[in-house]
Design a protein around this motif. Sequence first.
Motif, short mmCIF file in Angstrom:
data_model
loop_
_atom_site.label_atom_id
_atom_site.label_comp_id
_atom_site.label_asym_id
_atom_site.label_seq_id
_atom_site.Cartn_x
_atom_site.Cartn_y
_atom_site.Cartn_z
N ARG A 35 -28.06 22.47 -15.79
CA ARG A 35 -27.23 21.50 -16.07
C ARG A 35 -27.03 20.49 -16.25
O ARG A 35 -28.06 19.67 -15.69
N TYR A 57 -21.97 19.46 -17.58
CA TYR A 57 -22.01 20.16 -19.08
C TYR A 57 -22.87 21.27 -18.93
O TYR A 57 -24.58 20.82 -17.79
N SER A 58 -22.55 23.01 -18.45
CA SER A 58 -24.27 24.06 -19.39
C SER A 58 -23.51 24.37 -20.58
O SER A 58 -22.48 24.47 -20.74
N ASN A 60 -22.75 26.34 -23.65
CA ASN A 60 -21.17 27.07 -24.07
C ASN A 60 -19.98 27.11 -22.52
O ASN A 60 -19.20 27.71 -23.11
N GLN A 61 -20.01 26.12 -21.97
CA GLN A 61 -18.94 25.72 -20.93
C GLN A 61 -18.22 24.79 -21.66
O GLN A 61 -18.95 23.36 -21.91
N HIS A 62 -17.38 23.96 -21.88
CA HIS A 62 -16.30 23.29 -21.94
C HIS A 62 -16.79 22.29 -20.80
O HIS A 62 -17.14 22.19 -19.24
N ASP A 64 -16.97 18.87 -18.29
CA ASP A 64 -16.83 18.76 -17.00
C ASP A 64 -16.09 16.93 -16.93
O ASP A 64 -17.33 16.41 -17.16
#
Length: 139
Positions: A35, A57-58, A60-62, A64
Amino acid sequence: MRYSNSILNPKTVLVQAQAIRSRWPGFNVTVSSGRLKAIGSLQPTSRSSAYSIKVIYSLNQHPDIFVLDPKLKRNLNDEKIPHMYSQEKLCLYRPLYGEFKFSDLISETIIPWACLWLYHYEIWHLTGDWLGGGEHPNE
Protein backbone atom coordinates in the motif's frame (compact mmCIF):
# COMPACT_ATOMS: atom_id res chain seq x y z
CA MET A 1 -11.57 -10.16 -26.98
CA ARG A 2 -9.97 -6.79 -26.29
CA TYR A 3 -8.61 -6.08 -22.80
CA SER A 4 -8.24 -2.74 -21.13
CA ASN A 5 -4.69 -1.42 -20.81
CA SER A 6 -5.45 -0.91 -17.11
CA ILE A 7 -5.77 -4.68 -16.62
CA LEU A 8 -2.79 -5.72 -18.72
CA ASN A 9 -0.30 -3.04 -17.70
CA PRO A 10 -1.06 -1.70 -14.25
CA LYS A 11 1.67 0.39 -12.66
CA THR A 12 2.99 -1.33 -9.55
CA VAL A 13 2.86 0.38 -6.20
CA LEU A 14 6.65 0.77 -6.25
CA VAL A 15 6.59 2.36 -9.72
CA GLN A 16 3.85 4.74 -8.55
CA ALA A 17 5.88 5.61 -5.44
CA GLN A 18 9.03 6.36 -7.45
CA ALA A 19 7.10 8.50 -9.94
CA ILE A 20 5.57 10.56 -7.12
CA ARG A 21 8.98 11.02 -5.47
CA SER A 22 10.44 12.15 -8.78
CA ARG A 23 7.69 14.56 -9.88
CA TRP A 24 6.67 15.78 -6.39
CA PRO A 25 9.88 15.78 -4.30
CA GLY A 26 8.18 17.53 -1.38
CA PHE A 27 5.86 14.58 -0.86
CA ASN A 28 6.58 12.01 1.83
CA VAL A 29 5.97 8.65 0.14
CA THR A 30 5.89 5.33 1.98
CA VAL A 31 5.06 1.82 0.85
CA SER A 32 4.08 -0.84 3.34
CA SER A 33 2.31 -4.17 2.81
CA GLY A 34 1.64 -3.31 -0.83
CA ARG A 35 0.00 0.00 0.00
CA LEU A 36 1.30 3.42 -1.00
CA LYS A 37 0.76 6.47 1.16
CA ALA A 38 1.85 9.88 -0.12
CA ILE A 39 1.46 13.07 1.89
CA GLY A 40 2.36 16.44 0.51
CA SER A 41 1.37 20.02 -0.05
CA LEU A 42 -0.46 21.55 -3.01
CA GLN A 43 -1.11 25.22 -3.68
CA PRO A 44 -3.48 25.76 -6.63
CA THR A 45 -2.44 29.40 -7.24
CA SER A 46 0.04 31.83 -5.72
CA ARG A 47 -2.87 33.41 -3.81
CA SER A 48 -4.26 30.09 -2.62
CA SER A 49 -3.81 28.40 0.69
CA ALA A 50 -1.40 25.50 0.78
CA TYR A 51 -3.28 22.24 1.32
CA SER A 52 -1.85 19.09 2.83
CA ILE A 53 -3.21 16.06 0.99
CA LYS A 54 -2.90 12.31 1.43
CA VAL A 55 -3.09 9.77 -1.39
CA ILE A 56 -3.66 6.10 -0.57
CA TYR A 57 -3.20 3.51 -3.31
CA SER A 58 -3.05 -0.27 -3.58
CA LEU A 59 -2.53 -2.16 -6.85
CA ASN A 60 -5.67 -2.26 -9.00
CA GLN A 61 -7.65 -0.19 -6.50
CA HIS A 62 -8.87 3.32 -7.16
CA PRO A 63 -6.73 5.84 -5.23
CA ASP A 64 -8.29 7.63 -2.27
CA ILE A 65 -7.45 11.31 -1.85
CA PHE A 66 -7.98 13.23 1.37
CA VAL A 67 -7.35 16.86 2.30
CA LEU A 68 -5.70 16.85 5.72
CA ASP A 69 -5.19 20.55 6.33
CA PRO A 70 -6.77 23.03 6.31
CA LYS A 71 -10.04 21.28 6.98
CA LEU A 72 -12.44 21.65 4.06
CA LYS A 73 -15.56 23.63 4.92
CA ARG A 74 -19.02 24.15 3.58
CA ASN A 75 -19.62 27.46 1.85
CA LEU A 76 -21.52 30.44 3.25
CA ASN A 77 -24.81 28.86 2.15
CA ASP A 78 -23.94 25.79 4.24
CA GLU A 79 -23.99 23.58 1.14
CA LYS A 80 -22.21 20.25 1.17
CA ILE A 81 -18.85 20.37 -0.56
CA PRO A 82 -19.37 19.23 -4.16
CA HIS A 83 -17.54 16.32 -5.72
CA MET A 84 -16.68 14.42 -2.57
CA TYR A 85 -17.41 10.89 -1.44
CA SER A 86 -19.12 10.99 1.97
CA GLN A 87 -17.64 14.47 2.49
CA GLU A 88 -14.29 12.74 3.17
CA LYS A 89 -12.56 11.79 -0.09
CA LEU A 90 -12.13 13.92 -3.20
CA CYS A 91 -14.02 12.91 -6.33
CA LEU A 92 -11.54 13.69 -9.10
CA TYR A 93 -12.72 11.58 -12.02
CA ARG A 94 -15.49 9.24 -13.16
CA PRO A 95 -14.37 5.62 -12.62
CA LEU A 96 -17.14 4.22 -14.83
CA TYR A 97 -15.74 6.16 -17.79
CA GLY A 98 -12.16 4.96 -17.30
CA GLU A 99 -10.77 8.46 -16.81
CA PHE A 100 -8.13 7.00 -14.50
CA LYS A 101 -6.61 3.69 -15.54
CA PHE A 102 -4.35 1.54 -13.40
CA SER A 103 -1.73 1.97 -16.13
CA ASP A 104 -1.73 5.74 -15.43
CA LEU A 105 0.78 7.37 -13.13
CA ILE A 106 -0.76 8.96 -10.03
CA SER A 107 1.94 11.65 -10.23
CA GLU A 108 0.66 12.72 -13.67
CA THR A 109 -3.08 12.37 -13.07
CA ILE A 110 -4.40 12.14 -9.52
CA ILE A 111 -2.12 14.70 -7.87
CA PRO A 112 -2.53 17.38 -10.59
CA TRP A 113 -6.29 16.66 -10.61
CA ALA A 114 -6.36 17.16 -6.83
CA CYS A 115 -4.69 20.55 -7.30
CA LEU A 116 -7.29 21.48 -9.92
CA TRP A 117 -10.07 20.25 -7.60
CA LEU A 118 -8.74 22.54 -4.86
CA TYR A 119 -8.76 25.46 -7.30
CA HIS A 120 -12.43 24.81 -8.09
CA TYR A 121 -13.16 24.40 -4.37
CA GLU A 122 -11.80 27.92 -3.76
CA ILE A 123 -13.85 29.33 -6.66
CA TRP A 124 -16.95 27.56 -5.29
CA HIS A 125 -16.40 29.35 -1.96
CA LEU A 126 -16.26 32.70 -3.77
CA THR A 127 -19.13 32.21 -6.20
CA GLY A 128 -21.33 29.41 -4.89
CA ASP A 129 -20.97 27.65 -8.26
CA TRP A 130 -18.87 24.56 -8.95
CA LEU A 131 -17.16 25.39 -12.24
CA GLY A 132 -15.10 22.22 -12.48
CA GLY A 133 -17.65 20.19 -14.41
CA GLY A 134 -18.03 16.49 -13.78
CA GLU A 135 -20.76 14.56 -12.04
CA HIS A 136 -21.57 14.46 -8.36
CA PRO A 137 -20.96 11.03 -6.84
CA ASN A 138 -23.95 9.20 -5.45
CA GLU A 139 -23.98 9.16 -1.70
